[in-house]
Scaffold this active site. Structure first.
Site, PDB file in Angstrom:
ATOM      1  N   HIS A 115      -4.828   0.471  10.471  1.00 30.41           N
ATOM      2  CA  HIS A 115      -5.900   1.150  11.213  1.00 30.41           C
ATOM      3  C   HIS A 115      -7.155   1.340  10.369  1.00 30.41           C
ATOM      4  O   HIS A 115      -8.206   1.684  10.894  1.00 30.41           O
ATOM      5  CB  HIS A 115      -5.408   2.480  11.786  1.00 30.41           C
ATOM      6  CG  HIS A 115      -5.194   3.558  10.771  1.00 30.41           C
ATOM      7  ND1 HIS A 115      -5.084   4.886  11.104  1.00 30.41           N
ATOM      8  CD2 HIS A 115      -5.058   3.525   9.424  1.00 30.41           C
ATOM      9  CE1 HIS A 115      -4.894   5.616  10.028  1.00 30.41           C
ATOM     10  NE2 HIS A 115      -4.871   4.811   8.999  1.00 30.41           N
TER      11      HIS A 115
ATOM     12  N   LYS B 194       2.437   1.002   6.298  1.00 28.23           N
ATOM     13  CA  LYS B 194       2.322   2.339   6.870  1.00 28.23           C
ATOM     14  C   LYS B 194       0.877   2.841   6.795  1.00 28.23           C
ATOM     15  O   LYS B 194       0.301   2.917   5.715  1.00 28.23           O
ATOM     16  CB  LYS B 194       3.230   3.331   6.139  1.00 28.23           C
ATOM     17  CG  LYS B 194       4.681   2.887   5.977  1.00 28.23           C
ATOM     18  CD  LYS B 194       5.536   3.953   5.307  1.00 28.23           C
ATOM     19  CE  LYS B 194       4.881   4.595   4.118  1.00 28.23           C
ATOM     20  NZ  LYS B 194       4.595   3.632   3.023  1.00 28.23           N
TER      21      LYS B 194
ATOM     22  N   GLY C 239       0.831  -1.202   0.000  1.00 30.40           N
ATOM     23  CA  GLY C 239       0.000   0.000   0.000  1.00 30.40           C
ATOM     24  C   GLY C 239       0.858   1.240   0.000  1.00 30.40           C
ATOM     25  O   GLY C 239       0.555   2.224   0.678  1.00 30.40           O
TER      26      GLY C 239
ATOM     27  N   ASP D  47       0.704  -1.554  -4.796  1.00 31.38           N
ATOM     28  CA  ASP D  47      -0.565  -0.867  -4.536  1.00 31.38           C
ATOM     29  C   ASP D  47      -1.559  -1.215  -5.631  1.00 31.38           C
ATOM     30  O   ASP D  47      -1.240  -1.961  -6.572  1.00 31.38           O
ATOM     31  CB  ASP D  47      -0.361   0.655  -4.443  1.00 31.38           C
ATOM     32  CG  ASP D  47      -1.316   1.305  -3.433  1.00 31.38           C
ATOM     33  OD1 ASP D  47      -2.516   0.982  -3.463  1.00 31.38           O
ATOM     34  OD2 ASP D  47      -0.859   2.120  -2.608  1.00 31.38           O
TER      35      ASP D  47
ATOM     36  N   ASN E 212      -3.895  -6.257  -4.982  1.00 31.95           N
ATOM     37  CA  ASN E 212      -4.998  -5.961  -4.066  1.00 31.95           C
ATOM     38  C   ASN E 212      -4.838  -6.820  -2.823  1.00 31.95           C
ATOM     39  O   ASN E 212      -4.622  -8.029  -2.924  1.00 31.95           O
ATOM     40  CB  ASN E 212      -6.340  -6.256  -4.754  1.00 31.95           C
ATOM     41  CG  ASN E 212      -7.535  -5.875  -3.910  1.00 31.95           C
ATOM     42  OD1 ASN E 212      -7.772  -6.448  -2.858  1.00 31.95           O
ATOM     43  ND2 ASN E 212      -8.304  -4.899  -4.381  1.00 31.95           N
ATOM     44  N   PHE E 213      -4.930  -6.200  -1.658  1.00 30.64           N
ATOM     45  CA  PHE E 213      -4.739  -6.919  -0.399  1.00 30.64           C
ATOM     46  C   PHE E 213      -5.623  -8.160  -0.284  1.00 30.64           C
ATOM     47  O   PHE E 213      -5.212  -9.179   0.270  1.00 30.64           O
ATOM     48  CB  PHE E 213      -5.058  -6.006   0.792  1.00 30.64           C
ATOM     49  CG  PHE E 213      -4.016  -4.964   1.072  1.00 30.64           C
ATOM     50  CD1 PHE E 213      -2.667  -5.246   0.960  1.00 30.64           C
ATOM     51  CD2 PHE E 213      -4.390  -3.688   1.467  1.00 30.64           C
ATOM     52  CE1 PHE E 213      -1.705  -4.291   1.231  1.00 30.64           C
ATOM     53  CE2 PHE E 213      -3.440  -2.716   1.745  1.00 30.64           C
ATOM     54  CZ  PHE E 213      -2.094  -3.021   1.622  1.00 30.64           C
TER      55      PHE E 213
END
Length: 336
Positions: free
Chosen positions: A241, A237, A170, A198, A221-222
């Site tokens: 969250h 980074k 990312g 990313d 893509n995650f």
């Protein structure tokens, strides 16, 4: 606090939307830019009310002699459309565009879901950013600015010279990897590759003028990719969250699947993110927590919550440290 102070304090919070929407309008209409020349094309009284409201906060200055004449102040000068000079304005613009989604706070509170984006026709916060094309630039510029404000501190604390392949998951516009490669030349490190990973639409829009042949960009893509690019150092980074605990564990598991056949005990993951310290009040972190919860169902975590989360993965926490700016801490992970 006296009663009148409490009253004024609560009133200031209750009317905060007026300030936010006023800021949103002057940014969208580029009013600070136009004050340098002429500000035509708007209803005179409406424009006066807007400028008068913001002048009470130090944004714009009303002439003391000539009625309805305003000029820029030091504050409004920073809002002039020059994001190279004041790149943090990207974040301010991005934040004020989120106002409509906060009307769903009550429903989010009742359901425990990110209703701000869902009720507005989006799957989640990322779908919202992807479809709102005019905001995407501000969002990714904001991420890059976060990196720029922290990367020097990161490079002072973390020694990257002994990693062969560093992957920034990312990594947006690639600022972190580029800074690392700039510091660690071939003659003072063993770094062979720096990979910025990313989304396709992010990578395609990145500038292609960085010349170090160790720098690579990979689209992915995650959650749809089975694995990630293989490395022995991963940077994450301001990512975790934005996600739930289950989503964080899914990402960590994919890192493990990516490296388990290639590296043994050499792998490090550096998480750069917020840690909530209960004895330290941070208004920016609290506001951001509220934002990501409404938009994406993400969460900021205490140190205990981080510890409990990582214990459910194939990794262990080696070190936790705060960067000089309380807004960011780093957590170093290694394989169990």
């Amino acid at each position: 606090m006296e009663n009148i102070q409490i009253k004024n304090f609560i009133y200031d919070i209750a009317t905060g939307y007026i300030k936010s929407y006023s800021l949103k309008v002057i940014l969208e209409l580029e009013i600070p830019n136009k004050l340098k020349n002429e500000c035509n094309g708007y209803n005179e009284h409406g424009l006066y009310v807007l400028l008068r409201t913001l002048s009470t906060m130090g944004i714009f200055k009303e002439d003391e002699e000539i009625d309805r004449l305003f000029s820029n102040t030091e504050i409004s000068e920073t809002l002039i459309n020059d994001t190279d000079k004041y790149p943090w304005v990207n974040d301010s613009y991005f934040q004020v565009t989120l106002l409509p989604y906060f009307k769903h706070i009550e429903e989010s509170l009742k359901t425990g879901k990110a209703m701000g984006t869902f009720n507005s026709g989006y799957n989640d916060g990322f779908d919202f950013i992807d479809k709102e094309k005019n905001l995407k630039k501000y969002f990714h510029n904001t991420l890059t600015e976060y990196t720029r404000t922290q990367i020097d501190s990161i490079l002072e604390i973390v020694d990257f010279s002994n990693f062969k392949t560093i992957v920034d998951l990312g990594g947006s516009q690639g600022e972190s990897i580029k800074k690392i490669l700039d510091k660690y030349h071939l003659n003072n490190s063993i770094i062979e590759k720096g990979i910025n990973y990313d989304l396709k639409e992010v990578i395609e829009n990145n500038e292609k003028n960085y010349k170090d042949n160790r720098y690579f960009e990979i689209m992915g893509n995650f959650f749809t990719d089975e694995t990630f690019p293989i490395g022995n150092c991963y940077l994450v980074k301001y990512i975790f969250h934005m996600f739930s605990d289950n989503q964080v564990l899914e990402i960590l598991n994919k890192i493990y699947k990516s490296i388990k056949s290639s590296y043994q005990n050499e792998v490090c993951i550096y998480i750069f993110d917020h840690i909530i310290y209960k004895n330290k009040k941070s208004i920016p972190i609290s506001i951001e927590y509220h934002t990501i919860n409404i938009l994406n169902g993400g969460k900021e975590r205490t140190l205990n919550e981080w510890n409990n989360l990582i214990k459910l993965s194939n990794f262990k926490i080696d070190k936790v440290s705060s960067l000089p700016n309380i807004l960011c801490s780093f957590i170093k992970l290694s394989l169990n």
